[in-house]
Design a protein around this motif. Structure first.
Motif, PDB file in Angstrom:
ATOM      1  N   SER A  64      42.582  38.321  43.245  1.00 15.19           N
ATOM      2  CA  SER A  64      41.721  37.588  44.167  1.00 15.19           C
ATOM      3  C   SER A  64      42.411  36.339  44.710  1.00 15.19           C
ATOM      4  O   SER A  64      41.786  35.517  45.368  1.00 15.19           O
ATOM      5  CB  SER A  64      40.408  37.183  43.485  1.00 15.19           C
ATOM      6  N   MET A  81      34.778  37.656  47.294  1.00 16.70           N
ATOM      7  CA  MET A  81      35.392  38.966  47.521  1.00 16.70           C
ATOM      8  C   MET A  81      34.892  39.602  48.809  1.00 16.70           C
ATOM      9  O   MET A  81      35.168  40.771  49.072  1.00 16.70           O
ATOM     10  CB  MET A  81      35.115  39.884  46.329  1.00 16.70           C
ATOM     11  N   PRO A 150      37.902  44.980  49.319  1.00  9.62           N
ATOM     12  CA  PRO A 150      37.708  45.089  47.875  1.00  9.62           C
ATOM     13  C   PRO A 150      36.672  46.167  47.594  1.00  9.62           C
ATOM     14  O   PRO A 150      35.717  46.321  48.373  1.00  9.62           O
ATOM     15  CB  PRO A 150      37.187  43.700  47.469  1.00  9.62           C
TER      16      PRO A 150
END
Length: 273
Positions: A64, A81, A150
């Motif tokens: 991340s 995200m 993601p």
């Protein structure tokens, strides 16, 4: 008389129900929400356009962090995200960094989750793979418009088994909490400023900096939304003038105090969303 009593009784019951019902809760998009799923309060800047999307599964929390836009830790930067890596056809050599998109799954009834969409911010680059053709495995090769999401975001609009999924996307205005952030780094007279948490159209095309002993000095784009200058700016308060891709200029005076240091982040004014 009995009719009047009945009417009064009905009114009393309705008043009691209304006063004990839970209040109406309205939702709004905030950068602290990981997967905003509606742009009803975010004006569209473009029409729906076809593209494709794949996902990646973060095997390590460090996944991340980083990214071609230079935002570093995406959670600390306020993006979470709800982010996307874009193919070169969309990335515009980093100028698009910070722009917001609404994405929805289309065409495939087996895998799409009906009636859903997500809002993501451009934070990374999906590099082309010229070992494959654009339609034979090189999903991010020109001229393909491609989003890499993601898996947590991807699963908001489609079942993970979908793989390389047909989607539609449109550019929308970004909504952010707080002001634009200026992360100052460098050494000596070399200064680098990372600009993040930008509302409005989200992407910055020009930056100027001013100290109390200088006029307005233009900064150059280093990469992504990192901007740099070679100038002695120490021991003076710093002001910033930034221009977004829609031509709107925002000036934040004396953002950093006279005793600022490299490694610090300062908050200025904010664009209207």
């Amino acid at each position: 008389m009995s009719v009047c009593l009945s009417q009064n009784l009905i009114l009393l019951i309705l008043f009691t129900l209304a006063s004990t019902s839970p209040p109406l809760i309205t939702a709004h998009y905030s950068t602290s929400q990981p997967y905003p799923s509606s742009s009803s309060s975010s004006p569209a800047l473009s029409q729906w356009t076809p593209a494709r999307a794949t996902y990646y599964a973060a095997a390590d929390p460090r996944d991340s962090t980083g990214g071609a836009c230079g935002y570093g830790d995406l959670v600390k930067s306020g993006y979470g995200m709800a982010t996307a890596g874009l193919s070169s056809a969309l990335f515009e050599r980093g100028q698009i960094c910070g722009a917001c998109f609404e994405v929805r799954c289309v065409e495939d009834l087996r895998w799409c989750i009906p009636g859903t969409s997500i809002i993501v911010t451009a934070t990374n680059f999906c590099a082309p793979n010229y070992g494959f053709t654009a339609d034979g495995g090189g999903k991010c090769n020109p001229p393909n418009s491609h989003f890499v999401l993601p898996i947590e975001a991807f699963e908001k609009i489609a079942i993970w088994k979908a793989g390389n999924m047909p989607i539609q996307y449109r550019r929308i205005k970004c909504r952010k909490e707080g002001g634009v952030r200026f992360a100052v780094d460098g050494s000596g007279i070399f200064m680098s400023v990372l600009i993040s948490n930008v509302a409005g159209v989200g992407d910055i095309v020009a930056v100027k900096i001013k100290g109390s002993r200088t006029g307005w000095l233009p900064m150059g784009r280093n990469w992504g939304q990192n901007w740099h200058i070679n100038a002695d700016m120490k021991n003076q308060p710093l002001s910033f003038e930034i221009t977004s891709s829609d031509g709107v200029t925002l000036t934040s005076y004396n953002v950093a105090p006279k005793n600022w240091n490299y490694g610090q982040t300062f908050e200025g004014k904010q664009f209207q969303a």
